[in-house]
Motif scaffolding. Structure first.
Motif, PDB file in Angstrom:
ATOM      1  N   THR A  55       0.804  -1.225   0.000  1.00  0.00           N
ATOM      2  CA  THR A  55       0.000   0.000   0.000  1.00  0.00           C
ATOM      3  C   THR A  55       0.832   1.269   0.000  1.00  0.00           C
ATOM      4  O   THR A  55       0.380   2.291  -0.499  1.00  0.00           O
ATOM      5  CB  THR A  55      -0.947   0.050   1.221  1.00  0.00           C
ATOM      6  OG1 THR A  55      -0.164  -0.061   2.406  1.00  0.00           O
ATOM      7  CG2 THR A  55      -1.962  -1.087   1.185  1.00  0.00           C
ATOM      8  N   ASP A  74       3.674   4.061  -0.938  1.00  0.00           N
ATOM      9  CA  ASP A  74       4.454   4.477  -2.088  1.00  0.00           C
ATOM     10  C   ASP A  74       5.890   4.052  -1.804  1.00  0.00           C
ATOM     11  O   ASP A  74       6.477   4.458  -0.797  1.00  0.00           O
ATOM     12  CB  ASP A  74       4.399   5.996  -2.270  1.00  0.00           C
ATOM     13  CG  ASP A  74       3.027   6.488  -2.691  1.00  0.00           C
ATOM     14  OD1 ASP A  74       2.273   5.708  -3.304  1.00  0.00           O
ATOM     15  OD2 ASP A  74       2.712   7.658  -2.413  1.00  0.00           O
ATOM     16  N   ASN A 105       9.693   4.066  -2.087  1.00  0.00           N
ATOM     17  CA  ASN A 105      10.815   4.929  -2.455  1.00  0.00           C
ATOM     18  C   ASN A 105      11.998   4.055  -2.854  1.00  0.00           C
ATOM     19  O   ASN A 105      12.020   2.858  -2.589  1.00  0.00           O
ATOM     20  CB  ASN A 105      11.200   5.815  -1.265  1.00  0.00           C
ATOM     21  CG  ASN A 105      10.072   6.725  -0.862  1.00  0.00           C
ATOM     22  OD1 ASN A 105       9.670   7.599  -1.608  1.00  0.00           O
ATOM     23  ND2 ASN A 105       9.529   6.508   0.320  1.00  0.00           N
ATOM     24  N   GLN A 134       6.093   7.988   6.477  1.00  0.00           N
ATOM     25  CA  GLN A 134       5.564   6.641   6.310  1.00  0.00           C
ATOM     26  C   GLN A 134       5.495   5.918   7.642  1.00  0.00           C
ATOM     27  O   GLN A 134       6.330   6.123   8.520  1.00  0.00           O
ATOM     28  CB  GLN A 134       6.441   5.810   5.357  1.00  0.00           C
ATOM     29  CG  GLN A 134       6.338   6.230   3.914  1.00  0.00           C
ATOM     30  CD  GLN A 134       7.093   5.298   2.981  1.00  0.00           C
ATOM     31  OE1 GLN A 134       8.188   4.828   3.280  1.00  0.00           O
ATOM     32  NE2 GLN A 134       6.497   5.036   1.821  1.00  0.00           N
ATOM     33  N   THR A 165      -4.445   9.221   2.059  1.00  0.00           N
ATOM     34  CA  THR A 165      -5.468   9.121   1.025  1.00  0.00           C
ATOM     35  C   THR A 165      -6.799   8.748   1.684  1.00  0.00           C
ATOM     36  O   THR A 165      -6.828   8.098   2.728  1.00  0.00           O
ATOM     37  CB  THR A 165      -5.105   8.067  -0.037  1.00  0.00           C
ATOM     38  OG1 THR A 165      -4.919   6.807   0.598  1.00  0.00           O
ATOM     39  CG2 THR A 165      -3.835   8.465  -0.786  1.00  0.00           C
ATOM     40  N   PHE A 175      -0.057  14.726  -9.161  1.00  0.00           N
ATOM     41  CA  PHE A 175       0.796  13.546  -9.249  1.00  0.00           C
ATOM     42  C   PHE A 175       1.068  13.168 -10.703  1.00  0.00           C
ATOM     43  O   PHE A 175       0.209  13.316 -11.557  1.00  0.00           O
ATOM     44  CB  PHE A 175       0.154  12.364  -8.508  1.00  0.00           C
ATOM     45  CG  PHE A 175       0.130  12.559  -7.016  1.00  0.00           C
ATOM     46  CD1 PHE A 175       1.231  12.233  -6.240  1.00  0.00           C
ATOM     47  CD2 PHE A 175      -0.997  13.082  -6.397  1.00  0.00           C
ATOM     48  CE1 PHE A 175       1.208  12.421  -4.871  1.00  0.00           C
ATOM     49  CE2 PHE A 175      -1.024  13.277  -5.027  1.00  0.00           C
ATOM     50  CZ  PHE A 175       0.084  12.940  -4.261  1.00  0.00           C
ATOM     51  N   ASP A 207       1.503  10.181 -11.756  1.00  0.00           N
ATOM     52  CA  ASP A 207       0.879   8.897 -12.071  1.00  0.00           C
ATOM     53  C   ASP A 207      -0.596   8.934 -11.661  1.00  0.00           C
ATOM     54  O   ASP A 207      -1.162   9.999 -11.495  1.00  0.00           O
ATOM     55  CB  ASP A 207       1.627   7.746 -11.387  1.00  0.00           C
ATOM     56  CG  ASP A 207       1.681   7.891  -9.866  1.00  0.00           C
ATOM     57  OD1 ASP A 207       1.040   8.810  -9.319  1.00  0.00           O
ATOM     58  OD2 ASP A 207       2.361   7.081  -9.224  1.00  0.00           O
ATOM     59  N   HIS A 246      -1.984   8.359  -8.892  1.00  0.00           N
ATOM     60  CA  HIS A 246      -2.101   8.470  -7.433  1.00  0.00           C
ATOM     61  C   HIS A 246      -3.338   9.289  -7.074  1.00  0.00           C
ATOM     62  O   HIS A 246      -3.634  10.289  -7.718  1.00  0.00           O
ATOM     63  CB  HIS A 246      -0.839   9.166  -6.901  1.00  0.00           C
ATOM     64  CG  HIS A 246      -0.616   8.999  -5.444  1.00  0.00           C
ATOM     65  ND1 HIS A 246      -1.426   9.544  -4.490  1.00  0.00           N
ATOM     66  CD2 HIS A 246       0.359   8.337  -4.782  1.00  0.00           C
ATOM     67  CE1 HIS A 246      -0.964   9.243  -3.293  1.00  0.00           C
ATOM     68  NE2 HIS A 246       0.121   8.507  -3.441  1.00  0.00           N
ATOM     69  N   GLU A 281      -4.025  13.314  -1.672  1.00  0.00           N
ATOM     70  CA  GLU A 281      -3.560  13.144  -0.292  1.00  0.00           C
ATOM     71  C   GLU A 281      -4.116  14.295   0.541  1.00  0.00           C
ATOM     72  O   GLU A 281      -3.889  15.462   0.222  1.00  0.00           O
ATOM     73  CB  GLU A 281      -2.029  13.166  -0.229  1.00  0.00           C
ATOM     74  CG  GLU A 281      -1.351  12.007  -0.904  1.00  0.00           C
ATOM     75  CD  GLU A 281      -1.061  10.827   0.014  1.00  0.00           C
ATOM     76  OE1 GLU A 281      -1.267  10.945   1.245  1.00  0.00           O
ATOM     77  OE2 GLU A 281      -0.630   9.790  -0.504  1.00  0.00           O
TER      78      GLU A 281
END
Length: 172
Positions: free
Chosen positions: A31, A33, A35, A87, A124, A156, A158, A160, A163
């Motif tokens: 889930t 993102d 890095n 995160q 999100t 974003f 992509d 995504h 947020e």
């Protein structure tokens, strides 16, 4: 929380040798993102005071350095009284046992010692686990929680989704 105390050896600041394990946990979460592995090394070097790892008994657990979860955060350069949580991840074998909450409490306590009065994170709208985690943190600290838009999906590169900014505080 009792279950965490039985299995968790300690919550530590991450070191460089923890970067690979943190990357693997993020990757396996399905889930977060993900890095680059390099980014997790930077977190361990540059933001270790505002991040944490959960170390479990590695006897047969298969966890690298016993790391079974982590929180990454930093004090915002333009708002040094604000801890930004990047995160939160816990290995599947340890989810639902209070590990994420314990990690977050330690990171918040450390940040308060460094002058933080606020916490920010982005979530999100479909991430119920994170929404519950940060709502519970605000409640346990007796702090206000405000939610508003921050990064719309159009920002974003992509697919995504947007947020939302969760802001908790002030901490006393």
């Amino acid at each position: 929380m009792a279950e965490v105390r039985q299995q968790l050896l300690r919550i530590d600041q991450p070191t460089l040798v923890d970067g690979a394990a943190m990357w693997r946990i993020a990757r396996d979460s399905g889930t977060l993102d993900l890095n680059a592995p390099y980014a997790y090394l930077l977190w361990c070097r540059d933001f270790s005071q505002t991040s944490a790892v959960a170390r479990f008994d590695s006897g047969g657990s298969g966890y690298e350095n016993g790391v079974g979860g982590f929180v990454t955060g930093y004090l915002r350069p333009d708002a040094p009284d604000t801890l930004m949580i990047w995160q939160v991840a816990v290995d599947a074998a340890h989810r639902g046992k209070g590990v994420a909450s314990a990690l977050l409490q330690v990171v918040v306590d450390r940040a308060i010692e460094q002058g933080a009065r606020w916490l920010e994170t982005t979530i999100t709208s479909d991430n119920r686990a994170s929404i519950s985690l940060f709502s519970a943190l605000a409640q346990s600290r007796g702090a206000r929680l405000s939610v508003g838009g921050l990064f719309g999906d159009e920002l974003f590169a992509d697919s995504h989704i947007a947020e939302d900014l969760y802001r908790i505080g002030p901490f006393v």
